[in-house]
Design a protein around this motif. Structure first.
Motif, mmCIF file in Angstrom:
data_model
loop_
_atom_site.group_PDB
_atom_site.id
_atom_site.type_symbol
_atom_site.label_atom_id
_atom_site.label_comp_id
_atom_site.label_asym_id
_atom_site.label_seq_id
_atom_site.Cartn_x
_atom_site.Cartn_y
_atom_site.Cartn_z
ATOM 1 N N ILE A 140 10.210 44.470 -4.254
ATOM 2 C CA ILE A 140 10.041 45.841 -3.764
ATOM 3 C C ILE A 140 10.853 46.050 -2.491
ATOM 4 N N GLN A 141 10.810 45.097 -1.586
ATOM 5 C CA GLN A 141 11.579 45.230 -0.351
ATOM 6 C C GLN A 141 13.078 45.263 -0.618
ATOM 7 N N LYS A 142 13.502 44.488 -1.604
ATOM 8 C CA LYS A 142 14.926 44.519 -1.973
ATOM 9 C C LYS A 142 15.320 45.904 -2.482
ATOM 10 N N TRP A 143 14.485 46.506 -3.312
ATOM 11 C CA TRP A 143 14.791 47.811 -3.860
ATOM 12 C C TRP A 143 14.635 48.916 -2.826
ATOM 13 N N ILE A 144 13.877 48.670 -1.788
ATOM 14 C CA ILE A 144 13.817 49.645 -0.691
ATOM 15 C C ILE A 144 15.191 49.778 -0.042
ATOM 16 N N ASN A 145 15.805 48.635 0.258
ATOM 17 C CA ASN A 145 17.150 48.670 0.834
ATOM 18 C C ASN A 145 18.152 49.298 -0.134
ATOM 19 N N THR A 146 18.019 48.959 -1.417
ATOM 20 C CA THR A 146 18.927 49.538 -2.413
ATOM 21 C C THR A 146 18.757 51.046 -2.510
ATOM 22 N N SER A 147 17.519 51.517 -2.475
ATOM 23 C CA SER A 147 17.260 52.955 -2.582
ATOM 24 C C SER A 147 17.813 53.704 -1.376
ATOM 25 N N LEU A 148 17.663 53.144 -0.184
ATOM 26 C CA LEU A 148 18.211 53.786 1.009
ATOM 27 C C LEU A 148 19.734 53.904 0.912
ATOM 28 N N GLU A 149 20.371 52.859 0.433
ATOM 29 C CA GLU A 149 21.824 52.901 0.281
ATOM 30 C C GLU A 149 22.248 53.910 -0.783
ATOM 31 N N GLU A 150 21.513 53.947 -1.882
ATOM 32 C CA GLU A 150 21.870 54.872 -2.964
ATOM 33 C C GLU A 150 21.684 56.321 -2.539
ATOM 34 N N ILE A 151 20.629 56.625 -1.811
ATOM 35 C CA ILE A 151 20.410 58.001 -1.353
ATOM 36 C C ILE A 151 21.529 58.427 -0.414
ATOM 37 N N GLU A 152 21.943 57.552 0.457
ATOM 38 C CA GLU A 152 23.049 57.880 1.366
ATOM 39 C C GLU A 152 24.340 58.120 0.585
ATOM 40 N N SER A 153 24.599 57.288 -0.413
ATOM 41 C CA SER A 153 25.802 57.469 -1.226
ATOM 42 C C SER A 153 25.722 58.742 -2.066
ATOM 43 N N ILE A 154 24.537 59.037 -2.603
ATOM 44 C CA ILE A 154 24.363 60.247 -3.409
ATOM 45 C C ILE A 154 24.600 61.493 -2.577
ATOM 46 N N ASP A 155 24.073 61.518 -1.341
ATOM 47 C CA ASP A 155 24.268 62.687 -0.480
ATOM 48 C C ASP A 155 25.746 62.934 -0.211
ATOM 49 N N GLN A 156 26.502 61.878 0.000
ATOM 50 C CA GLN A 156 27.930 62.031 0.252
ATOM 51 C C GLN A 156 28.655 62.542 -0.991
ATOM 52 N N GLU A 157 28.302 62.019 -2.153
ATOM 53 C CA GLU A 157 28.971 62.460 -3.384
ATOM 54 C C GLU A 157 28.610 63.893 -3.730
ATOM 55 N N MET A 158 27.377 64.295 -3.479
ATOM 56 C CA MET A 158 26.977 65.662 -3.778
ATOM 57 C C MET A 158 27.720 66.663 -2.908
ATOM 58 N N VAL A 159 27.977 66.301 -1.655
ATOM 59 C CA VAL A 159 28.750 67.190 -0.778
ATOM 60 C C VAL A 159 30.153 67.394 -1.340
ATOM 61 N N ILE A 160 30.754 66.315 -1.829
ATOM 62 C CA ILE A 160 32.106 66.408 -2.388
ATOM 63 C C ILE A 160 32.109 67.239 -3.662
ATOM 64 N N LEU A 161 31.129 67.010 -4.531
ATOM 65 C CA LEU A 161 31.078 67.760 -5.787
ATOM 66 C C LEU A 161 30.858 69.245 -5.556
#
Length: 286
Positions: free
Chosen positions: A143-164
């Motif tokens: 769970i702790q591993k996926w917490i870090n993964t989720s934080l990274e994915e949300i940050e990446s998603i926000d950046q990609e959504m701005v571009i799209l």
């Protein structure tokens, strides 16, 4: 599938049921793997919602120490309140950028440490040799591993959504406008290309199925069609053969003091002066 209530404490969840807390994060990761580019923006929004739901669940159970990101991508709730000078004011400060960078470094260190611990414990858990306490620790680490993964994915998603959204590629791309149509050229019919009019009469008599055309006629036809320019047609007087035309062009070069042509002519004259006819013919032929 057991449903856990956020009102429960972490200790109240059975060790074997802890893995079900990972379900939203796994759904978010699977959503990101969708390859339909026409619905990319929808997939990003859905995946972000799943990752955020997972982080919210972990936060309520006190799993991990992290700052819960906003429920919606930045810029949606305050998009209408931005002034003309808003983009400059909305830029992150140096302090915020330094804090974000430090958080990424910490997450990276935790990720490496968690992966090492999970690799050492995975064999015992998957082989059924671990006890309840080890199983519980293993899933909490997951769970702790996926917490870090989720934080990274949300940050990446926000950046990609701005571009799209800025490029307008979130929707189905429209068909590209038709460019100017190419000029359709009439296909050439087969014919026999001759050197002059005399050859045209000879070949025309023997091959009535194929028309004949001299070089001059061919150039003139192509010039009228706009394929070649008028300068491409060699200028020659009527009745002059190709050999005579080449001789005239050679003489013209020599008259224009073409150094290369003059040098070759002089070398050839000098060679003939010092070498008799048939020089080098070892078999005395010629």
């Amino acid at each position: 599938l057991p449903i856990n209530s956020e009102n429960e404490e972490l200790e109240e969840i059975a060790s074997a049921d802890l893995k079900y807390l990972l379900l939203p994060a796994l759904l978010g990761a699977l959503t990101l793997k969708q390859v339909d580019l026409s619905k990319r923006l929808e997939h990003l929004e859905s995946a972000r919602a799943q990752f955020w739901r997972f982080l919210k669940l972990c936060n309520s159970y006190g799993l991990g120490s992290f700052h819960l990101p906003p429920a919606s991508p930045p810029g949606e709730e305050d998009a209408g309140s931005l002034s003309p000078g808003g983009p400059t004011a909305a830029q992150p400060s140096l302090v915020a950028m330094a804090s974000s960078r430090q958080a990424k470094i910490e997450r990276y260190k935790q990720k490496k440490e968690l992966e090492n611990r999970l690799a050492s414990m995975g064999t015992f858990v998957e082989g059924g040799q671990a006890d309840d306490e080890q199983i519980r620790e293993f899933y909490i680490l997951q769970i702790q591993k996926w917490i870090n993964t989720s934080l990274e994915e949300i940050e990446s998603i926000d950046q990609e959504m701005v571009i799209l959204k800025s490029r307008g590629t979130g929707k189905q791309p429209s068909a590209p406008p038709h460019g100017p149509s190419r000029q359709v050229r009439t296909p050439l019919k087969p014919f026999i290309l001759t050197r002059d009019a005399a050859q045209a009469k000879v070949f025309g008599a023997g091959y009535p199925g194929l028309p004949t055309m001299t070089v001059d006629d061919w150039y003139e036809q192509r010039r009228r069609q706009g394929v070649v320019s008028g300068q491409s047609n060699p200028q020659r007087a009527p009745g002059i053969t190709d050999e005579e035309l080449q001789k005239q062009q050679q003489e013209k070069k020599e008259e224009e003091d073409d150094e290369e042509a003059l040098q070759k002519a002089r070398n050839w004259d000098d060679w003939k002066d010092t070498h008799p006819r048939g020089y080098g013919n070892r078999q005395n032929v010629g």
